[in-house]
Design an enzyme around this catalytic site. Structure first.
Site, PDB file in Angstrom:
ATOM      1  N   LYS A  69       0.854  -0.794  -0.122  1.00  0.00           N
ATOM      2  CA  LYS A  69       0.104   0.208   0.199  1.00  0.00           C
ATOM      3  C   LYS A  69       0.878   1.072  -0.354  1.00  0.00           C
ATOM      4  CE  LYS A  69      -4.306  -0.777   0.068  1.00  0.00           C
ATOM      5  NZ  LYS A  69      -4.706  -0.340  -1.123  1.00  0.00           N
TER       6      LYS A  69
HETATM    7  O1  P1T Z   1      -6.179  -2.855  -1.254  1.00  0.00           O
HETATM    8  P1  P1T Z   1      -6.215  -3.700  -1.816  1.00  0.00           P
HETATM    9  O2  P1T Z   1      -5.005  -3.407  -3.705  1.00  0.00           O
HETATM   10  O3  P1T Z   1      -6.888  -5.356  -2.763  1.00  0.00           O
HETATM   11  O4  P1T Z   1      -4.902  -4.964  -1.147  1.00  0.00           O
HETATM   12  C1  P1T Z   1      -5.589  -6.358  -0.126  1.00  0.00           C
HETATM   13  C2  P1T Z   1      -4.810  -5.936   0.864  1.00  0.00           C
HETATM   14  C3  P1T Z   1      -4.167  -7.146   1.208  1.00  0.00           C
HETATM   15  N1  P1T Z   1      -2.946  -7.780   2.145  1.00  0.00           N
HETATM   16  C4  P1T Z   1      -3.422  -6.882   2.461  1.00  0.00           C
HETATM   17  C5  P1T Z   1      -2.577  -6.988   4.304  1.00  0.00           C
HETATM   18  C6  P1T Z   1      -3.135  -5.376   2.482  1.00  0.00           C
HETATM   19  O5  P1T Z   1      -3.625  -3.880   3.734  1.00  0.00           O
HETATM   20  C7  P1T Z   1      -4.367  -5.196   1.950  1.00  0.00           C
HETATM   21  C8  P1T Z   1      -5.506  -3.788   2.141  1.00  0.00           C
HETATM   22  N2  P1T Z   1      -5.111  -2.775   2.636  1.00  0.00           N
HETATM   23  C9  P1T Z   1      -6.002  -1.213   2.678  1.00  0.00           C
HETATM   24  C10 P1T Z   1      -6.597  -1.943   2.177  1.00  0.00           C
HETATM   25  C11 P1T Z   1      -5.562  -0.277   4.087  1.00  0.00           C
HETATM   26  O6  P1T Z   1      -6.157   0.312   4.183  1.00  0.00           O
HETATM   27  O7  P1T Z   1      -4.459  -0.819   4.705  1.00  0.00           O
END
Ligand code: P1T
Length: 506
Positions: free
Chosen positions: A80
């Site tokens: 992220k």
């Molecule tokens: O949001 P996305 O691109 O689908 O990623 C998913 C995801 C997978 N694994 C972890 C540990 C994550 O933190 C996330 C997504 N995280 C958020 C949406 C956030 O606000 O940190």
């Protein structure tokens, strides 16, 4: 001087000399000639390694080649970082974010928050992160270290409710001057960061020959951005989304409020469809749960040396299911989103895993270890109704008792009230005793249900990581778990020594 000391210790002059490094056999890796140094840490985001997996695919009988995209090696510890930086750059360019003036507020499960706090630290923005209680204390501590301010919201609040982290962040943005919500759920820079970055890197690493990519889905910016680029350049590639049970992303048409449940893995799954999700580019979905994800994350660490988090375990488990259909020579990429650091007191800890029945209680071969917990062992615990005031709860807390249970109308435990937590709430969150008792109670506490025959060993393991264990028993008529009492280390020790005396064991 050094030689003198060496002689005193009976060592020869020769052994106290430093090594002749120049003459030793050398292993010199080719240097990365792209970049001598970075102008700031944000420039080090991306270009993460793609690492071939060796032991797990082999032991699972997978024929194809499997590669891990190590997003946990980003500077803030997660995938992220990419979108956080991209959203900030874009908002600055559009004049929405004004350096030295704007306040960044974002609802997040933590990692986007860390990415934004990192950017805010480097660029000098005030940053407020709104995240559900479920998210780890390790994330919170990282955020605080980066100078962010934290607001916690109830995990169980549905996203459209006024208490959810999304609603709270947007409400705060209307109240705080110059506040900006970059809004990862609706911001095109979220998928764009992966379209331009993550996907390009994967394609470059494998010369545009990728047969499958497997990604966990949260905002789904990662899967949607990667899928769009990969399908342009390598149309045969199958895109697999990994979604936990309890989330609606995989099957929104079967939306049923009773399907929405909580789980331990952080960052994936939602109870609504973010705009940053394009379901049309996802060919397959795999559903996962904690029981398969967390042990798989442990295996990635133990067997492949990849220091990743829980959702990496979900993605890997999903990848192992989907990659069974691939043949020798084909290539499957699984993305590992975040770092072990976020979970040091969670799935990395054996007692934590045992307390939640994700792994069996370690066998200590101690005489009392497998003894079932009896009702008498639990010290009686007082209770107050949820409608009480914090002052009433404090008055009801007996000086020697560690806690009170706070009961909902149906007699179930809404939470526990401890002096320690009440003090913390008053001191650190500028709370006042006129607030609702709900704000002062701890909802995350350890309990054992007598109906499940817990052992003293399990209780002892929980006491390794918590100050007390609440003993409950399910009421057979109402099906509600009612409090029986509480066990602390001194209760357990007293019980064991009494039993020892009775048995003549010592
Ligand atoms: O949001 P996305 O691109 O689908 O990623 C998913 C995801 C997978 N694994 C972890 C540990 C994550 O933190 C996330 C997504 N995280 C958020 C949406 C956030 O606000 O940190």
């Amino acid at each position: 001087m050094t030689n003198h000391v060496a002689k005193e210790n009976g060592q020869t002059k020769e052994s106290s000399k430093f090594f002749n490094l120049k003459e030793m056999p050398h292993i010199v890796k080719a240097l990365d000639r792209n970049q001598k140094f970075h102008s700031d840490i944000l420039q080090a985001i991306g270009n993460t390694p793609l690492v071939k997996l060796t032991r797990i695919p082999k032991s699972e009988g997978i024929k194809c080649e499997m590669y891990a995209k190590c997003e946990f090696l980003n500077p803030g510890g997660s995938v992220k970082d990419r979108i956080a930086h991209r959203m900030v750059l874009d908002a600055e360019e559009r004049g929405v974010l004004k350096p030295g003036k704007s306040v960044i507020i974002e609802p997040t499960s933590g990692n986007t928050g860390i990415g934004l706090a990192l950017a805010a630290a480097v660029k000098g923005y005030r940053c407020i992160i709104v995240l559900p209680e479920k998210m780890s204390d390790e994330k919170v501590n990282t955020l605080l270290a980066l100078g962010a301010e934290i607001v916690r919201t109830p995990t169980e609040a549905p996203s459209e409710s006024p208490e959810s982290n999304i609603s709270v962040a947007h409400r705060m943005a209307t109240e705080i001057p110059d506040a900006v919500v970059l809004d990862q759920y609706n911001n095109p820079c979220n998928p764009l960061a992966h379209y331009d970055g993550t996907a390009e890197e994967i394609l470059w690493s494998l010369d545009d020959a990728v047969d499958m990519v497997v990604l966990g889905t949260g905002t789904s910016g990662t899967v949607s951005g990667v899928a769009h680029k990969v399908k342009e350049r390598c149309p045969r590639c199958v895109v697999v989304g990994v979604d936990p049970y309890g989330s609606i992303l995989a099957q929104p048409e079967e939306l049923n409020q009773s399907d929405v449940q909580t789980y331990e893995v952080e960052g994936i799954g939602y109870d609504f469809l973010p705009r940053t999700l394009d379901r049309t580019v996802i060919d397959k979905w795999v559903k996962t749960d904690d029981a398969v994800s967390l042990p798989m994350a442990q295996r990635l660490i133990k067997e492949e040396g990849l220091l990743c988090g829980g959702s990496s375990g979900s993605a890997m488990w999903g990848a192992l299911q989907a990659a069974r259909e691939l043949k020798e020579g084909q290539k499957c990429v699984v993305l590992l989103p975040d770092n072990i650091r976020n979970y040091m007191t969670k799935f990395i800890s054996d007692p934590w895993m045992e307390a939640r029945h994700f792994q069996p209680v370690v066998d200590k071969k101690i005489w009392w270890w497998d003894t079932p917990v009896s009702e008498e062992l639990a010290a009686p615990v007082g209770s107050v109704p949820l409608g009480s005031s914090p002052a009433q709860a404090l008055a009801a807390l007996a000086p020697a008792a560690p806690l009170l249970t706070v009961l909902a109308d149906d007699g179930s435990i809404a939470g526990v009230f401890t002096a320690d937590n009440a003090r913390r709430r008053l001191a650190n969150l500028s709370g006042s005793t006129s607030e609702d008792l709900e704000k002062f109670i701890v909802k995350k506490f350890y309990k054992v249900d007598l109906a499940e025959n817990p052992t003293l060993g399990l209780v002892s393991r929980i006491l390794d990581i918590a100050p007390f264990v609440v003993v409950v028993k399910k009421d057979t008529v109402s099906n509600v778990q009612k409090a029986v009492g509480v066990i602390t280390s001194s209760d357990l020790l007293g019980h064991i020594s009494k039993a020892q005396y009775k048995n003549g064991t010592n």
